[in-house]
Design a protein around this motif. Sequence first.
Motif, PDB file in Angstrom:
ATOM      1  N   GLY A   1       0.882  -1.158   0.000  1.00  0.00           N
ATOM      2  CA  GLY A   1       0.000   0.000   0.000  1.00  0.00           C
ATOM      3  C   GLY A   1       0.920   1.209   0.000  1.00  0.00           C
ATOM      4  N   LYS A   2       0.958   1.949  -1.096  1.00  0.00           N
ATOM      5  CA  LYS A   2       1.984   2.986  -1.298  1.00  0.00           C
ATOM      6  C   LYS A   2       2.080   3.963  -0.136  1.00  0.00           C
ATOM      7  N   ASP A   3       0.936   4.514   0.268  1.00  0.00           N
ATOM      8  CA  ASP A   3       0.976   5.588   1.263  1.00  0.00           C
ATOM      9  C   ASP A   3       1.003   5.053   2.681  1.00  0.00           C
TER      10      ASP A   3
ATOM     11  N   LEU B   1      -2.071 -12.713   7.386  1.00  0.00           N
ATOM     12  CA  LEU B   1      -1.979 -11.849   8.570  1.00  0.00           C
ATOM     13  C   LEU B   1      -0.616 -11.996   9.249  1.00  0.00           C
ATOM     14  N   ALA B   2      -0.065 -13.213   9.235  1.00  0.00           N
ATOM     15  CA  ALA B   2       1.257 -13.413   9.848  1.00  0.00           C
ATOM     16  C   ALA B   2       2.322 -12.622   9.095  1.00  0.00           C
TER      17      ALA B   2
ATOM     18  N   GLU C   1      -2.718  -3.435  17.812  1.00  0.00           N
ATOM     19  CA  GLU C   1      -1.762  -2.578  17.102  1.00  0.00           C
ATOM     20  C   GLU C   1      -2.476  -1.388  16.463  1.00  0.00           C
ATOM     21  N   CYS C   2      -3.703  -1.644  16.019  1.00  0.00           N
ATOM     22  CA  CYS C   2      -4.559  -0.583  15.482  1.00  0.00           C
ATOM     23  C   CYS C   2      -3.900   0.187  14.337  1.00  0.00           C
ATOM     24  N   LYS C   3      -3.311  -0.571  13.422  1.00  0.00           N
ATOM     25  CA  LYS C   3      -2.576   0.046  12.317  1.00  0.00           C
ATOM     26  C   LYS C   3      -3.223  -0.348  10.981  1.00  0.00           C
ATOM     27  N   TRP C   4      -3.485  -1.638  10.827  1.00  0.00           N
ATOM     28  CA  TRP C   4      -4.048  -2.151   9.587  1.00  0.00           C
ATOM     29  C   TRP C   4      -5.488  -2.619   9.840  1.00  0.00           C
ATOM     30  N   SER C   5      -6.191  -2.842   8.751  1.00  0.00           N
ATOM     31  CA  SER C   5      -7.524  -3.446   8.884  1.00  0.00           C
ATOM     32  C   SER C   5      -7.700  -4.491   7.796  1.00  0.00           C
ATOM     33  N   LEU C   6      -8.713  -5.323   7.975  1.00  0.00           N
ATOM     34  CA  LEU C   6      -8.963  -6.407   7.013  1.00  0.00           C
ATOM     35  C   LEU C   6     -10.396  -6.335   6.505  1.00  0.00           C
ATOM     36  N   LEU C   7     -10.524  -6.277   5.187  1.00  0.00           N
ATOM     37  CA  LEU C   7     -11.837  -6.394   4.552  1.00  0.00           C
ATOM     38  C   LEU C   7     -11.869  -7.714   3.796  1.00  0.00           C
ATOM     39  N   MET C   8     -12.747  -8.591   4.270  1.00  0.00           N
ATOM     40  CA  MET C   8     -12.840  -9.915   3.666  1.00  0.00           C
ATOM     41  C   MET C   8     -14.172 -10.000   2.925  1.00  0.00           C
ATOM     42  N   VAL C   9     -14.101 -10.274   1.636  1.00  0.00           N
ATOM     43  CA  VAL C   9     -15.305 -10.342   0.808  1.00  0.00           C
ATOM     44  C   VAL C   9     -15.655 -11.813   0.561  1.00  0.00           C
ATOM     45  N   LEU C  10     -16.906 -12.177   0.836  1.00  0.00           N
ATOM     46  CA  LEU C  10     -17.370 -13.545   0.551  1.00  0.00           C
ATOM     47  C   LEU C  10     -18.439 -13.488  -0.529  1.00  0.00           C
ATOM     48  N   GLN C  11     -18.185 -14.191  -1.612  1.00  0.00           N
ATOM     49  CA  GLN C  11     -19.191 -14.299  -2.672  1.00  0.00           C
ATOM     50  C   GLN C  11     -19.350 -15.763  -3.062  1.00  0.00           C
ATOM     51  N   ALA C  12     -20.547 -16.134  -3.456  1.00  0.00           N
ATOM     52  CA  ALA C  12     -20.808 -17.506  -3.910  1.00  0.00           C
ATOM     53  C   ALA C  12     -22.192 -17.564  -4.529  1.00  0.00           C
TER      54      ALA C  12
ATOM     55  N   GLY D   1      -4.168   1.283   4.044  1.00  0.00           N
ATOM     56  CA  GLY D   1      -3.939   0.367   5.158  1.00  0.00           C
ATOM     57  C   GLY D   1      -4.965  -0.735   5.359  1.00  0.00           C
ATOM     58  N   THR D   2      -5.829  -0.963   4.366  1.00  0.00           N
ATOM     59  CA  THR D   2      -6.807  -2.056   4.489  1.00  0.00           C
ATOM     60  C   THR D   2      -6.401  -3.224   3.590  1.00  0.00           C
ATOM     61  N   LEU D   3      -6.276  -4.398   4.179  1.00  0.00           N
ATOM     62  CA  LEU D   3      -6.085  -5.602   3.358  1.00  0.00           C
ATOM     63  C   LEU D   3      -7.431  -5.942   2.764  1.00  0.00           C
ATOM     64  N   VAL D   4      -7.462  -6.124   1.465  1.00  0.00           N
ATOM     65  CA  VAL D   4      -8.714  -6.477   0.798  1.00  0.00           C
ATOM     66  C   VAL D   4      -8.548  -7.888   0.235  1.00  0.00           C
TER      67      VAL D   4
END
Length: 289
Positions: free
Chosen positions: A5-7, A260-261, A66-77, A173-176
Amino acid sequence: MSAKGKDSGLSVKYPDTFRVKPGTEVKLRQIDADSTGDCEDRACAEQELAELTRRLAELQLLMFAECKWSLLMVLQAMDGGGKDGTVSHVISSMNPQGVTVQQFKVPSAEEMAHDYLWRAHKVTPARGRVVVFNRSHYEDVLVVRVHGLVPKEVWSERYDQINDWEEHLAENGTLVMKFYLHIDKNEQLARFKDRLDDPTKHWKVSAGDYAERALWDQYQEAYEDAISKCSTECAPWFVIPANRKWFRNLAISRILVETLASLNMQFPAPSVDIQEIRRLYEAAAKESS
Ligand code: AMP
Ligand code: MG
């Protein structure tokens, strides 16, 4: 692959297994939904799954602290694909304080009055948080495309728009991470039958499921396009063989833990003088003894 993530300084390594490499033309028919990878049966997965579940809970606590990154997990089916089952088996190991599951239904009048990404952006994760999209903004290139709810000129522009939006999230800072739970048409019918045979699942049954099933090929084509066009370096799609529920849970857990690790998250240094607090504790302990 490492995505930056560049910034944000976000540097993450996504696993290769089941990841759709950017630029690949996905053909779902060629992917075996029955696959159980390197695992023979459920029994062989159980011990590993228990360990992964424990690790996932640890990593989510680290992310929260840590409150630095976040995770957005998309579920489709496709219907019956196991989105709800994934939430209850994989996500439930996480602390509910840091996790939100967001459903995407037919848009409300207020949502329809905005651009299609508005309702998604409103519910993206804050730093330290995990948000799971149970269905997502991808419905706007899936059901909307299959049912012609907007003209082709409109939906065909959306792939680039989605890629830009997801890149924006990653750069901030969001993992997608996007998961397509891949079942085949026979497995869907078997799951529809389970729902009919089990009175505790009757609330899930609808005639609409059969109308959508009749459009199976059109949906598969729409999924192939969405996954092929929108699996990017910074926001990958994973196609998970999902006929076997236990393998689906195992595969997704592995991918989450590995990713995540790779963030090398750390508990933050205390903002107080621990020695000083210990002295306060000892004084309090002495007083109450
Ligand atoms: P379910 O997830 O089974 O409760 O159903 C939710 C329904 O909402 C599905 O039939 C989706 O296709 C539909 N849906 C979700 N997003 C949209 C959208 N943007 N436009 C139209 N229908 C949608
Ligand atoms: Mg449904």
